[in-house]
Design an enzyme around this catalytic site. Structure first.
Site, PDB file in Angstrom:
ATOM      1  NE  ARG A  30      -3.916  -2.122   1.938  1.00  0.00           N
ATOM      2  CZ  ARG A  30      -4.652  -2.594   0.954  1.00  0.00           C
ATOM      3  NH1 ARG A  30      -4.439  -2.304   0.368  1.00  0.00           N
ATOM      4  NH2 ARG A  30      -5.051  -3.809   1.029  1.00  0.00           N
ATOM      5  CG  ASP A  31       1.374   5.768  -1.713  1.00  0.00           C
ATOM      6  OD1 ASP A  31       2.424   5.728  -3.724  1.00  0.00           O
ATOM      7  OD2 ASP A  31       1.622   6.511  -1.056  1.00  0.00           O
ATOM      8  CB  ILE A  32       3.958   5.916   2.865  1.00  0.00           C
ATOM      9  CG1 ILE A  32       3.543   6.018   3.819  1.00  0.00           C
ATOM     10  CG2 ILE A  32       4.227   6.888   1.855  1.00  0.00           C
ATOM     11  CD1 ILE A  32       4.950   5.824   4.004  1.00  0.00           C
ATOM     12  CB  VAL A  96      10.305   6.527  -5.363  1.00  0.00           C
ATOM     13  CG1 VAL A  96      11.053   5.097  -5.180  1.00  0.00           C
ATOM     14  CG2 VAL A  96       9.432   6.868  -4.041  1.00  0.00           C
ATOM     15  CG  HIS A 100       6.639   2.761  -8.843  1.00  0.00           C
ATOM     16  ND1 HIS A 100       7.656   3.806  -8.326  1.00  0.00           N
ATOM     17  CD2 HIS A 100       5.663   4.299  -8.328  1.00  0.00           C
ATOM     18  CE1 HIS A 100       7.605   4.684  -8.437  1.00  0.00           C
ATOM     19  NE2 HIS A 100       6.405   5.176  -8.383  1.00  0.00           N
TER      20      HIS A 100
HETATM   21  P1  5GP Z   1       6.244   8.027  -7.557  1.00  0.00           P
HETATM   22  O1  5GP Z   1       6.050   9.503  -8.104  1.00  0.00           O
HETATM   23  O2  5GP Z   1       7.270   8.152  -8.157  1.00  0.00           O
HETATM   24  O3  5GP Z   1       5.199   7.837  -9.220  1.00  0.00           O
HETATM   25  O4  5GP Z   1       5.342   7.700  -6.707  1.00  0.00           O
HETATM   26  C1  5GP Z   1       5.994   7.331  -6.038  1.00  0.00           C
HETATM   27  C2  5GP Z   1       5.059   6.871  -4.201  1.00  0.00           C
HETATM   28  O5  5GP Z   1       5.572   5.743  -3.204  1.00  0.00           O
HETATM   29  C3  5GP Z   1       4.102   8.511  -3.702  1.00  0.00           C
HETATM   30  O6  5GP Z   1       2.899   7.733  -3.970  1.00  0.00           O
HETATM   31  C4  5GP Z   1       4.537   7.905  -2.364  1.00  0.00           C
HETATM   32  O7  5GP Z   1       3.174   7.860  -1.500  1.00  0.00           O
HETATM   33  C5  5GP Z   1       4.583   6.992  -2.219  1.00  0.00           C
HETATM   34  N1  5GP Z   1       5.861   5.980  -1.143  1.00  0.00           N
HETATM   35  C6  5GP Z   1       6.971   7.065  -1.093  1.00  0.00           C
HETATM   36  N2  5GP Z   1       8.048   7.113  -0.166  1.00  0.00           N
HETATM   37  C7  5GP Z   1       7.527   5.170   0.169  1.00  0.00           C
HETATM   38  C8  5GP Z   1       7.279   4.546   1.801  1.00  0.00           C
HETATM   39  O8  5GP Z   1       8.709   5.014   2.178  1.00  0.00           O
HETATM   40  N3  5GP Z   1       6.383   2.964   2.058  1.00  0.00           N
HETATM   41  C9  5GP Z   1       5.578   3.201   0.577  1.00  0.00           C
HETATM   42  N4  5GP Z   1       4.648   2.306   0.882  1.00  0.00           N
HETATM   43  N5  5GP Z   1       5.318   4.359  -0.508  1.00  0.00           N
HETATM   44  C10 5GP Z   1       6.436   5.389  -0.481  1.00  0.00           C
END
Ligand code: 5GP
Ligand code: ZN
Length: 115
Positions: A30-32, A96, A100
């Site tokens: 799950r997204d945080i 990140v 994903h």
């Molecule tokens: P991006 O913007 O790279 O597509 O999405 C990165 C996602 O990773 C974001 O929705 C953010 O909330 C999530 N995220 C960042 N750090 C963590 C973490 O430590 N654990 C989890 N479960 N999600 C994270």
């Protein structure tokens, strides 16, 4: 494994996550900071920085897609629909750099992007 990579560290069990699905090659958690009632991140266990790099490993890409579909099914999203998102690079808003898929659903999500 990339020791500087947040999601590699989740795969290694060094950082906790709420895992909802796992295969030999993928992990879903799950997204945080969820943006909808269901917001799950699906990743390959192997490090690829983005979907462009993942496309160079077709077997891993296929596994990620299958895992994303399994998550959508398990989360009850296949009837009303959902969104599968790969943010990529600067304009894509990627934060990140371990590829994903966001599986997002549980409510009507509105327009795909804002103007
Ligand atoms: P991006 O913007 O790279 O597509 O999405 C990165 C996602 O990773 C974001 O929705 C953010 O909330 C999530 N995220 C960042 N750090 C963590 C973490 O430590 N654990 C989890 N479960 N999600 C994270
Ligand atoms: Zn990584």
């Amino acid at each position: 494994m990339d020791n500087d990579c947040l999601f590699c560290r989740i795969v290694a069990g060094e950082i906790p996550a709420t895992v909802v699905h796992e295969t030999a090659t993928t992990l879903a958690f799950r997204d945080i900071d969820p943006k909808a009632p269901v917001h799950v991140l699906v990743i390959p266990k192997a490090h690829h920085r983005d979907v462009l790099a993942l496309a160079g490993d077709p077997a891993a890409a296929a596994d990620l897609l299958a895992a994303s579909a399994a998550v959508a099914q398990a989360e009850g999203l296949t009837g009303d629909g959902f969104r599968l998102i790969f943010n990529t690079g600067g304009h894509g808003g990627q934060e990140v750099f371990h590829v994903h898929a966001h599986v997002v659903g549980g409510r009507a999500l509105g327009p795909m992007v804002s103007r």
